[in-house]
Design a protein around this motif. Structure first.
Motif, mmCIF file in Angstrom:
data_model
loop_
_atom_site.group_PDB
_atom_site.id
_atom_site.type_symbol
_atom_site.label_atom_id
_atom_site.label_comp_id
_atom_site.label_asym_id
_atom_site.label_seq_id
_atom_site.Cartn_x
_atom_site.Cartn_y
_atom_site.Cartn_z
ATOM 1 N N PRO A 117 0.853 -1.367 0.065
ATOM 2 C CA PRO A 117 0.063 -0.154 -0.320
ATOM 3 C C PRO A 117 1.222 1.044 -0.198
ATOM 4 C CG PRO A 117 -0.250 -1.556 2.208
ATOM 5 C CD PRO A 117 0.593 -2.205 1.369
ATOM 6 N N GLU A 118 1.887 1.623 0.727
ATOM 7 C CA GLU A 118 3.068 2.541 0.712
ATOM 8 C C GLU A 118 3.914 2.552 -0.827
ATOM 9 O OE1 GLU A 118 2.414 3.667 3.239
ATOM 10 O OE2 GLU A 118 1.879 2.480 4.397
ATOM 11 N N GLY A 119 3.435 1.994 -1.577
ATOM 12 C CA GLY A 119 4.133 2.071 -3.469
ATOM 13 C C GLY A 119 5.591 1.447 -2.977
ATOM 14 N N TYR A 120 6.822 1.671 -4.136
ATOM 15 C CA TYR A 120 7.557 1.087 -3.713
ATOM 16 C C TYR A 120 8.694 2.063 -5.358
ATOM 17 C CZ TYR A 120 6.887 -0.705 -8.503
ATOM 18 O OH TYR A 120 6.313 -1.203 -9.539
ATOM 19 N N ILE A 121 9.665 2.207 -4.026
ATOM 20 C CA ILE A 121 11.067 3.113 -5.850
ATOM 21 C C ILE A 121 11.170 1.904 -6.193
ATOM 22 C CG2 ILE A 121 12.843 4.609 -5.359
ATOM 23 C CD1 ILE A 121 11.670 5.341 -2.333
ATOM 24 N N CYS A 122 12.155 1.768 -7.434
ATOM 25 C CA CYS A 122 12.515 1.244 -8.656
ATOM 26 C C CYS A 122 13.792 1.368 -8.705
ATOM 27 C CB CYS A 122 12.259 0.601 -9.180
ATOM 28 S SG CYS A 122 12.817 -0.628 -10.633
ATOM 29 N N VAL A 123 15.027 1.150 -8.055
ATOM 30 C CA VAL A 123 16.135 1.767 -8.612
ATOM 31 C C VAL A 123 16.841 0.440 -9.891
ATOM 32 C CG1 VAL A 123 18.753 1.496 -7.463
ATOM 33 C CG2 VAL A 123 16.539 2.057 -5.871
ATOM 34 N N VAL A 124 17.562 0.737 -10.509
ATOM 35 C CA VAL A 124 18.404 0.081 -11.790
ATOM 36 C C VAL A 124 19.060 -0.043 -11.615
ATOM 37 C CG1 VAL A 124 17.757 -0.996 -13.807
ATOM 38 C CG2 VAL A 124 16.118 0.063 -12.588
ATOM 39 N N GLU A 125 20.197 -1.051 -11.666
ATOM 40 C CA GLU A 125 21.780 -0.696 -12.007
ATOM 41 C C GLU A 125 22.283 -1.638 -12.782
ATOM 42 O OE1 GLU A 125 23.794 -1.970 -8.791
ATOM 43 O OE2 GLU A 125 25.513 -2.583 -9.414
ATOM 44 N N GLY A 126 22.990 -0.779 -14.010
ATOM 45 C CA GLY A 126 22.637 -1.952 -15.611
ATOM 46 C C GLY A 126 21.397 -1.504 -16.648
ATOM 47 N N ALA A 127 22.121 -1.315 -17.125
ATOM 48 C CA ALA A 127 22.208 -0.949 -18.803
ATOM 49 C C ALA A 127 21.153 -2.453 -19.873
ATOM 50 C CB ALA A 127 22.655 -0.804 -19.892
ATOM 51 N N VAL A 128 20.262 -1.914 -20.040
ATOM 52 C CA VAL A 128 19.190 -2.900 -20.929
ATOM 53 C C VAL A 128 19.264 -3.378 -22.421
ATOM 54 C CG1 VAL A 128 16.409 -3.552 -21.152
ATOM 55 C CG2 VAL A 128 17.591 -1.382 -19.624
ATOM 56 N N PRO A 129 19.823 -5.221 -22.386
ATOM 57 C CA PRO A 129 19.630 -5.246 -24.075
ATOM 58 C C PRO A 129 18.768 -4.732 -24.461
ATOM 59 C CG PRO A 129 20.905 -6.631 -22.120
ATOM 60 C CD PRO A 129 20.300 -6.022 -21.231
ATOM 61 N N SER A 143 13.053 -11.759 -20.422
ATOM 62 C CA SER A 143 14.367 -10.623 -20.470
ATOM 63 C C SER A 143 14.189 -9.647 -19.393
ATOM 64 C CB SER A 143 14.056 -9.728 -21.728
ATOM 65 O OG SER A 143 12.830 -9.335 -22.404
ATOM 66 N N MET A 144 15.676 -9.428 -19.318
ATOM 67 C CA MET A 144 15.520 -7.851 -18.527
ATOM 68 C C MET A 144 14.268 -6.698 -18.391
ATOM 69 S SD MET A 144 19.829 -8.467 -18.776
ATOM 70 C CE MET A 144 20.808 -8.812 -17.820
ATOM 71 N N LEU A 145 14.187 -6.378 -20.361
ATOM 72 C CA LEU A 145 13.757 -5.471 -20.896
ATOM 73 C C LEU A 145 12.224 -5.566 -20.792
ATOM 74 C CD1 LEU A 145 13.157 -3.388 -23.239
ATOM 75 C CD2 LEU A 145 12.783 -5.304 -24.857
ATOM 76 N N ASP A 146 12.044 -7.052 -19.903
ATOM 77 C CA ASP A 146 9.984 -7.215 -20.274
ATOM 78 C C ASP A 146 10.291 -6.952 -18.705
ATOM 79 O OD1 ASP A 146 9.770 -7.682 -22.196
ATOM 80 O OD2 ASP A 146 9.782 -9.822 -22.066
ATOM 81 N N ILE A 147 11.126 -7.309 -18.046
ATOM 82 C CA ILE A 147 11.244 -7.131 -16.200
ATOM 83 C C ILE A 147 10.749 -6.164 -16.186
ATOM 84 C CG2 ILE A 147 12.810 -7.050 -14.546
ATOM 85 C CD1 ILE A 147 13.395 -10.136 -15.719
ATOM 86 N N VAL A 148 12.161 -4.952 -16.557
ATOM 87 C CA VAL A 148 12.052 -3.325 -17.088
ATOM 88 C C VAL A 148 11.113 -3.159 -17.191
ATOM 89 C CG1 VAL A 148 13.065 -1.434 -17.536
ATOM 90 C CG2 VAL A 148 14.513 -3.293 -16.694
ATOM 91 N N LYS A 149 10.452 -3.334 -18.071
ATOM 92 C CA LYS A 149 8.847 -2.824 -18.374
ATOM 93 C C LYS A 149 7.286 -3.529 -17.298
ATOM 94 C CE LYS A 149 9.238 -3.328 -23.663
ATOM 95 N NZ LYS A 149 8.757 -3.991 -25.030
ATOM 96 N N GLU A 150 8.048 -4.446 -16.611
ATOM 97 C CA GLU A 150 6.922 -4.845 -15.750
ATOM 98 C C GLU A 150 7.143 -3.966 -14.237
ATOM 99 O OE1 GLU A 150 6.895 -8.888 -15.078
ATOM 100 O OE2 GLU A 150 6.458 -8.650 -13.271
ATOM 101 N N ILE A 151 7.880 -3.301 -14.023
ATOM 102 C CA ILE A 151 7.819 -2.976 -12.797
ATOM 103 C C ILE A 151 8.159 -1.386 -12.840
ATOM 104 C CG2 ILE A 151 9.877 -2.951 -10.600
ATOM 105 C CD1 ILE A 151 8.682 -5.800 -11.040
ATOM 106 N N VAL A 152 8.896 -1.701 -13.540
ATOM 107 C CA VAL A 152 9.260 0.739 -13.351
ATOM 108 C C VAL A 152 8.099 1.071 -13.045
ATOM 109 C CG1 VAL A 152 10.465 2.257 -15.301
ATOM 110 C CG2 VAL A 152 11.778 0.936 -14.593
ATOM 111 N N PRO A 153 6.968 1.166 -14.769
ATOM 112 C CA PRO A 153 6.084 1.782 -15.038
ATOM 113 C C PRO A 153 4.846 2.268 -13.987
ATOM 114 C CG PRO A 153 6.234 0.340 -16.854
ATOM 115 C CD PRO A 153 7.197 -0.053 -15.747
ATOM 116 N N GLY A 154 5.220 0.920 -13.232
ATOM 117 C CA GLY A 154 4.407 1.452 -11.286
ATOM 118 C C GLY A 154 5.001 1.327 -10.174
ATOM 119 N N ALA A 155 6.165 2.120 -10.270
ATOM 120 C CA ALA A 155 6.951 2.333 -9.213
ATOM 121 C C ALA A 155 7.000 3.744 -9.565
ATOM 122 C CB ALA A 155 8.979 2.058 -9.361
ATOM 123 N N LYS A 156 7.329 4.276 -7.780
ATOM 124 C CA LYS A 156 6.953 6.217 -7.346
ATOM 125 C C LYS A 156 7.706 7.014 -7.954
ATOM 126 C CE LYS A 156 4.152 6.360 -2.919
ATOM 127 N NZ LYS A 156 4.494 7.023 -1.534
#
Ligand code: SF4
Ligand code: SF4
Length: 315
Positions: A117-129, A143-156
């Motif tokens: 309920p408090e949401g989340y901050i996303c931290v990413v280390e590394g480039a995306v092939p 793929s890293m690309l799919d994981i980033v697409k899944e997690i980043v948009p929902g982050a605060k």
């Protein structure tokens, strides 16, 4: 691709104590963080409160194509127990680089964090092939690309730690066979808070998290970097600047002039074109490359592998 999850849990100060971090050490750390943020010692209690408050967002830390150097920089800092402080206070208590758990437990923690309920901050280390729909960088079939697409948009907020996630880094250097890009580019220009550096100074990372928790996303420059930490050039604050202005340049690394602290510009220093606070914050608050006798190679600038090389020649 690896991921790590911290679930904004209560009792951070107690856990710090159990890890051997006294209240005094913690307050010293908070005072240093306040100073790095350009605030006076009076801001230290606010830093402490922000890092230990009960209702903190969770942290989801994604590792894409990288060397884990930024995590190492955090984990290898010596004073005052910054690894325990960072890992615990920002709730990053589940980090694949150092954790024992894996598999389904990791997946469960990630699920819990992204639905908190408090949401989340996303931290990413590394480039995306990105070549072949991201097929060159995968874990467990995803793929890293799919994981980033899944997690980043929902982050605060999304913090890119290091030059690789901020701008592509060495993975994106020509000829860039995997077509690696920054997180922002991988997601079509999404706004990220970029903390470039190879590695990022851990205090810039903590300062950004504290800023987010106390005042929101910090003001960013045109390359997505917090002006607070990247607003001045390395050259602006370099102790060798007095020699630059006096036209006193070291002719070689082994020269008497280099030992006397003469300017390293003719040996390739890119400090005048590089924005970072290394001379002020230093690494481990002890030293930084130019003071130790090595030219700045421009590691916090976009495309520095291509744009700043050759590193040991005057540009
Ligand atoms: S050593 Fe580099 S950063 Fe320092 S004054 Fe010379 S050119 Fe500038
Ligand atoms: S001195 Fe330059 S190359 Fe070295 S860490 Fe700082 S910005 Fe990067």
């Amino acid at each position: 691709m690896k991921f790590s999850v911290g679930l904004g849990k209560d009792g951070a100060e107690k856990r710090l104590e159990q890890n051997g971090v006294s209240r005094r050490d913690f307050m010293k750390f908070c005072a240093t963080t306040a100073a790095v943020m350009g605030m006076g010692p009076a801001f230290a209690p606010t830093v402490a409160e922000a890092l230990t408050q009960k209702r903190r967002p969770s942290v989801v830390y994604l590792h894409a194509a990288e060397c884990t150097g930024c995590s190492e920089a955090v984990l290898r800092t010596v004073s005052p127990y910054i690894d325990a402080l960072i890992l615990d206070t920002i709730s990053l208590d589940y980090h694949e680089t150092i954790m024992a758990a894996a598999g389904h437990k990791a997946e469960e923690a990630l699920h819990e964090a992204v639905h908190s309920p408090e949401g989340y901050i996303c931290v990413v280390e590394g480039a995306v092939p990105t070549i072949e729909d991201g097929a060159w960088g995968k874990v467990a079939g995803k793929s890293m690309l799919d994981i980033v697409k899944e997690i980043v948009p929902g982050a605060k907020a999304t913090i890119c730690i290091g030059t690789c996630s901020s701008y592509g880094g060495v993975q994106a250097a020509a000829p860039n066979p995997s077509k690696a890009v920054s997180v922002s580019k991988a997601l079509g220009g999404v706004t990220t808070v970029n903390l470039p550096g190879c590695p990022t100074n851990p205090f810039n990372f903590v300062g950004t998290v504290v800023h987010y928790l106390t005042k929101g996303v910090p003001e960013l420059d045109s390359d997505g970097r917090p002006s607070l930490f990247y607003g001045e050039s390395v050259h602006d604050n370099c102790p060798r600047l007095v020699h630059f202005e006096a036209d006193e340049f070291a002719p070689s690394f082994a020269s008497e002039e280099a030992k006397k602290g003469y300017c390293l510009y003719e040996l390739g220093c890119k400090g005048p074109d590089t924005y970072n606070n290394c001379p002020k914050v230093k690494f481990n608050q002890t030293n930084w490359p130019v003071e130790a006798g090595h030219p700045c190679i421009g590691c916090s600038e976009p495309d520095f592998w291509d744009e700043m090389s050759p590193f040991y020649e005057q540009s």
